[in-house]
Design a protein around this motif. Structure first.
Motif, PDB file in Angstrom:
ATOM      1  N   ASN A 146      37.453  77.462  36.051  1.00 42.53           N
ATOM      2  CA  ASN A 146      38.500  76.653  35.034  1.00 42.53           C
ATOM      3  C   ASN A 146      37.390  75.837  34.179  1.00 42.53           C
ATOM      4  O   ASN A 146      36.028  75.612  34.563  1.00 42.53           O
ATOM      5  CB  ASN A 146      39.251  75.464  35.594  1.00 42.53           C
ATOM      6  N   GLU A 147      37.750  75.749  32.506  1.00 39.05           N
ATOM      7  CA  GLU A 147      36.932  75.135  31.991  1.00 39.05           C
ATOM      8  C   GLU A 147      37.626  73.764  31.193  1.00 39.05           C
ATOM      9  O   GLU A 147      38.760  73.959  30.941  1.00 39.05           O
ATOM     10  CB  GLU A 147      36.303  76.087  30.879  1.00 39.05           C
ATOM     11  N   ALA A 148      37.002  72.803  30.743  1.00 37.02           N
ATOM     12  CA  ALA A 148      37.288  71.555  30.177  1.00 37.02           C
ATOM     13  C   ALA A 148      36.080  71.098  29.333  1.00 37.02           C
ATOM     14  O   ALA A 148      34.960  71.159  29.743  1.00 37.02           O
ATOM     15  CB  ALA A 148      37.859  70.775  31.371  1.00 37.02           C
ATOM     16  N   ASP A 149      36.676  70.051  28.542  1.00 38.24           N
ATOM     17  CA  ASP A 149      35.499  69.100  27.869  1.00 38.24           C
ATOM     18  C   ASP A 149      34.942  68.104  29.117  1.00 38.24           C
ATOM     19  O   ASP A 149      33.704  67.878  29.045  1.00 38.24           O
ATOM     20  CB  ASP A 149      35.975  68.477  26.824  1.00 38.24           C
ATOM     21  N   VAL A 150      36.001  67.616  29.855  1.00 43.76           N
ATOM     22  CA  VAL A 150      35.569  66.551  30.988  1.00 43.76           C
ATOM     23  C   VAL A 150      36.070  66.927  32.367  1.00 43.76           C
ATOM     24  O   VAL A 150      37.331  66.898  32.324  1.00 43.76           O
ATOM     25  CB  VAL A 150      35.953  65.278  30.311  1.00 43.76           C
ATOM     26  N   LEU A 151      35.213  66.952  33.135  1.00 47.98           N
ATOM     27  CA  LEU A 151      35.463  66.902  34.394  1.00 47.98           C
ATOM     28  C   LEU A 151      35.491  65.663  35.434  1.00 47.98           C
ATOM     29  O   LEU A 151      34.305  65.337  35.462  1.00 47.98           O
ATOM     30  CB  LEU A 151      34.636  68.423  35.341  1.00 47.98           C
ATOM     31  N   VAL A 152      36.614  65.016  35.813  1.00 46.57           N
ATOM     32  CA  VAL A 152      36.514  64.176  36.603  1.00 46.57           C
ATOM     33  C   VAL A 152      36.666  64.285  38.042  1.00 46.57           C
ATOM     34  O   VAL A 152      37.552  65.118  38.527  1.00 46.57           O
ATOM     35  CB  VAL A 152      37.688  63.129  36.040  1.00 46.57           C
ATOM     36  N   ILE A 153      35.654  63.947  38.797  1.00 46.03           N
ATOM     37  CA  ILE A 153      35.501  64.446  40.390  1.00 46.03           C
ATOM     38  C   ILE A 153      35.916  63.261  41.167  1.00 46.03           C
ATOM     39  O   ILE A 153      35.150  62.289  41.253  1.00 46.03           O
ATOM     40  CB  ILE A 153      34.123  64.889  40.844  1.00 46.03           C
ATOM     41  N   GLY A 154      37.138  63.213  41.694  1.00 47.71           N
ATOM     42  CA  GLY A 154      37.523  62.165  42.445  1.00 47.71           C
ATOM     43  C   GLY A 154      38.914  61.732  42.000  1.00 47.71           C
ATOM     44  O   GLY A 154      39.175  61.611  40.561  1.00 47.71           O
ATOM     45  N   SER A 155      39.739  61.049  42.580  1.00 50.96           N
ATOM     46  CA  SER A 155      41.073  61.015  42.004  1.00 50.96           C
ATOM     47  C   SER A 155      41.735  59.507  42.573  1.00 50.96           C
ATOM     48  O   SER A 155      42.984  59.262  42.892  1.00 50.96           O
ATOM     49  CB  SER A 155      42.363  61.905  42.686  1.00 50.96           C
ATOM     50  N   GLY A 156      40.714  58.492  42.612  1.00 50.73           N
ATOM     51  CA  GLY A 156      40.951  57.385  43.209  1.00 50.73           C
ATOM     52  C   GLY A 156      41.249  56.458  41.856  1.00 50.73           C
ATOM     53  O   GLY A 156      41.449  56.913  40.688  1.00 50.73           O
ATOM     54  N   MET A 157      40.921  55.280  42.041  1.00 53.67           N
ATOM     55  CA  MET A 157      41.156  54.254  41.028  1.00 53.67           C
ATOM     56  C   MET A 157      40.255  54.417  39.658  1.00 53.67           C
ATOM     57  O   MET A 157      40.770  54.638  38.728  1.00 53.67           O
ATOM     58  CB  MET A 157      40.883  52.674  41.400  1.00 53.67           C
ATOM     59  N   ALA A 158      39.008  54.845  40.022  1.00 53.24           N
ATOM     60  CA  ALA A 158      38.037  55.196  38.957  1.00 53.24           C
ATOM     61  C   ALA A 158      38.347  56.231  38.347  1.00 53.24           C
ATOM     62  O   ALA A 158      38.537  56.628  37.014  1.00 53.24           O
ATOM     63  CB  ALA A 158      36.651  54.915  39.613  1.00 53.24           C
ATOM     64  N   GLY A 159      38.635  57.373  39.098  1.00 49.82           N
ATOM     65  CA  GLY A 159      39.217  58.571  38.473  1.00 49.82           C
ATOM     66  C   GLY A 159      40.105  58.763  37.462  1.00 49.82           C
ATOM     67  O   GLY A 159      40.131  59.441  36.515  1.00 49.82           O
ATOM     68  N   LEU A 160      41.245  58.085  38.045  1.00 53.47           N
ATOM     69  CA  LEU A 160      42.606  57.748  37.198  1.00 53.47           C
ATOM     70  C   LEU A 160      42.266  57.207  35.894  1.00 53.47           C
ATOM     71  O   LEU A 160      42.553  58.062  34.898  1.00 53.47           O
ATOM     72  CB  LEU A 160      43.356  56.912  38.135  1.00 53.47           C
ATOM     73  N   PHE A 161      41.334  56.328  35.868  1.00 51.10           N
ATOM     74  CA  PHE A 161      41.070  55.765  34.552  1.00 51.10           C
ATOM     75  C   PHE A 161      40.289  56.438  33.646  1.00 51.10           C
ATOM     76  O   PHE A 161      40.215  56.689  32.326  1.00 51.10           O
ATOM     77  CB  PHE A 161      40.664  54.352  34.765  1.00 51.10           C
ATOM     78  N   ALA A 162      39.307  57.169  34.364  1.00 49.03           N
ATOM     79  CA  ALA A 162      38.409  58.126  33.809  1.00 49.03           C
ATOM     80  C   ALA A 162      38.881  59.122  33.152  1.00 49.03           C
ATOM     81  O   ALA A 162      38.709  59.572  31.929  1.00 49.03           O
ATOM     82  CB  ALA A 162      37.290  58.609  34.705  1.00 49.03           C
ATOM     83  N   ALA A 163      40.062  59.893  33.757  1.00 46.48           N
ATOM     84  CA  ALA A 163      40.558  60.973  33.066  1.00 46.48           C
ATOM     85  C   ALA A 163      41.778  60.622  31.897  1.00 46.48           C
ATOM     86  O   ALA A 163      41.843  61.205  31.058  1.00 46.48           O
ATOM     87  CB  ALA A 163      41.418  61.625  34.336  1.00 46.48           C
ATOM     88  N   VAL A 164      42.506  59.388  32.206  1.00 51.03           N
ATOM     89  CA  VAL A 164      43.218  58.889  31.247  1.00 51.03           C
ATOM     90  C   VAL A 164      42.520  58.493  30.049  1.00 51.03           C
ATOM     91  O   VAL A 164      42.740  59.073  28.910  1.00 51.03           O
ATOM     92  CB  VAL A 164      43.942  57.579  31.709  1.00 51.03           C
ATOM     93  N   LYS A 165      41.448  57.612  30.270  1.00 54.73           N
ATOM     94  CA  LYS A 165      40.807  57.138  28.945  1.00 54.73           C
ATOM     95  C   LYS A 165      39.745  58.322  28.353  1.00 54.73           C
ATOM     96  O   LYS A 165      39.989  58.406  27.060  1.00 54.73           O
ATOM     97  CB  LYS A 165      39.804  56.137  29.123  1.00 54.73           C
ATOM     98  N   ALA A 166      39.434  59.397  28.985  1.00 54.57           N
ATOM     99  CA  ALA A 166      38.993  60.639  27.984  1.00 54.57           C
ATOM    100  C   ALA A 166      40.015  61.548  27.522  1.00 54.57           C
ATOM    101  O   ALA A 166      39.656  61.765  26.502  1.00 54.57           O
ATOM    102  CB  ALA A 166      38.012  61.429  29.300  1.00 54.57           C
ATOM    103  N   HIS A 167      41.119  61.426  28.243  1.00 58.75           N
ATOM    104  CA  HIS A 167      42.292  62.384  27.642  1.00 58.75           C
ATOM    105  C   HIS A 167      42.656  61.599  26.324  1.00 58.75           C
ATOM    106  O   HIS A 167      43.097  62.101  24.993  1.00 58.75           O
ATOM    107  CB  HIS A 167      43.493  62.495  28.476  1.00 58.75           C
ATOM    108  N   ASP A 168      42.637  60.301  26.402  1.00 57.31           N
ATOM    109  CA  ASP A 168      43.313  59.576  25.278  1.00 57.31           C
ATOM    110  C   ASP A 168      42.207  59.338  24.059  1.00 57.31           C
ATOM    111  O   ASP A 168      42.644  59.049  22.945  1.00 57.31           O
ATOM    112  CB  ASP A 168      43.837  58.016  25.613  1.00 57.31           C
TER     113      ASP A 168
END
Length: 209
Positions: free
Chosen positions: A45-67
């Protein structure tokens, strides 16, 4: 016997007793898997940003990078919001200038004084500036309405169609020309190796490790 030894002994005994009272003792068994090298498959799989971890920090990292306009992918060793230390994170602090009656600078100074200078004042200042907005976002997602974080965490992820790969254990960061270019790991559920390419990798692997 030292106090530490006593605490460990009694804690372990009480824990086993509690498990037995739940009727779960017989449910635990050794996880033996037969791995056939010829049957191992690979997924890329390929992406601009890969977030490893789905806790609180991972949640906000993924949401803010997407936004911010990035193509994001999140990978987790367990279930979104349900592995690591996140399920136990019951206390959340938000700085509100209206109720604290302190400026962000005064708040940072007070925390630094209380911590005897062991805190990072830059992070403390960021806490003062951004924590209330983050808590309000969590409230919008229903975070405070349930003890199960998975449902609240799923809301912003599914709304944004952020790809989520669960139950994959990341074991290696991939380097190209001396730079991190992705990650690799294995599935807990099948004989599959995952290669995840990305322009940027954000490690949100928590304090528990």
């Amino acid at each position: 016997m030292t106090r530490r030894q006593f605490t460990i002994l009694t804690g372990g005994t009480l824990g086993l007793a509690a498990i037995g009272s739940w009727g779960l003792a017989s449910a635990f068994k050794e996880n033996k898997r037969e791995v056939e090298p010829d049957d191992i498959s690979y997924q890329e799989n390929e992406a601009d940003v890969l977030v490893i971890g789905s806790g609180m920090a991972g949640l906000f990292a993924a949401v803010k990078a997407h936004d911010a306009g990035a193509k994001v992918m999140m990978v987790s060793k367990g279930r979104l919001g349900s592995s690591g230390l996140t399920p136990f994170a019951k206390g959340i602090f938000a700085y509100d200038a209206k109720t604290e009656k302190l400026s962000p600078e005064e708040f940072t100074e007070m925390v630094s004084r209380s911590a005897l200078g062991t805190n990072n004042p830059v992070y403390t200042q960021q806490l003062a500036e951004h924590s209330l907005a983050r808590v309000n976002e969590l409230r919008e997602w229903g975070f405070f309405e349930s003890n199960l974080y998975n449902k609240a965490f799923n809301k912003p992820i599914t709304e944004r169609n952020i790809p989520l790969v669960e139950r994959v254990v990341i074991t290696h960061l991939i380097k190209e020309n001396g730079k991190i270019a992705g990650a690799a790991g294995f599935s807990l559920d099948n004989q599959k190796i995952h290669f995840l390419k990305a322009k940027a990798v954000i490690l949100c692997t928590g304090a528990g490790g």
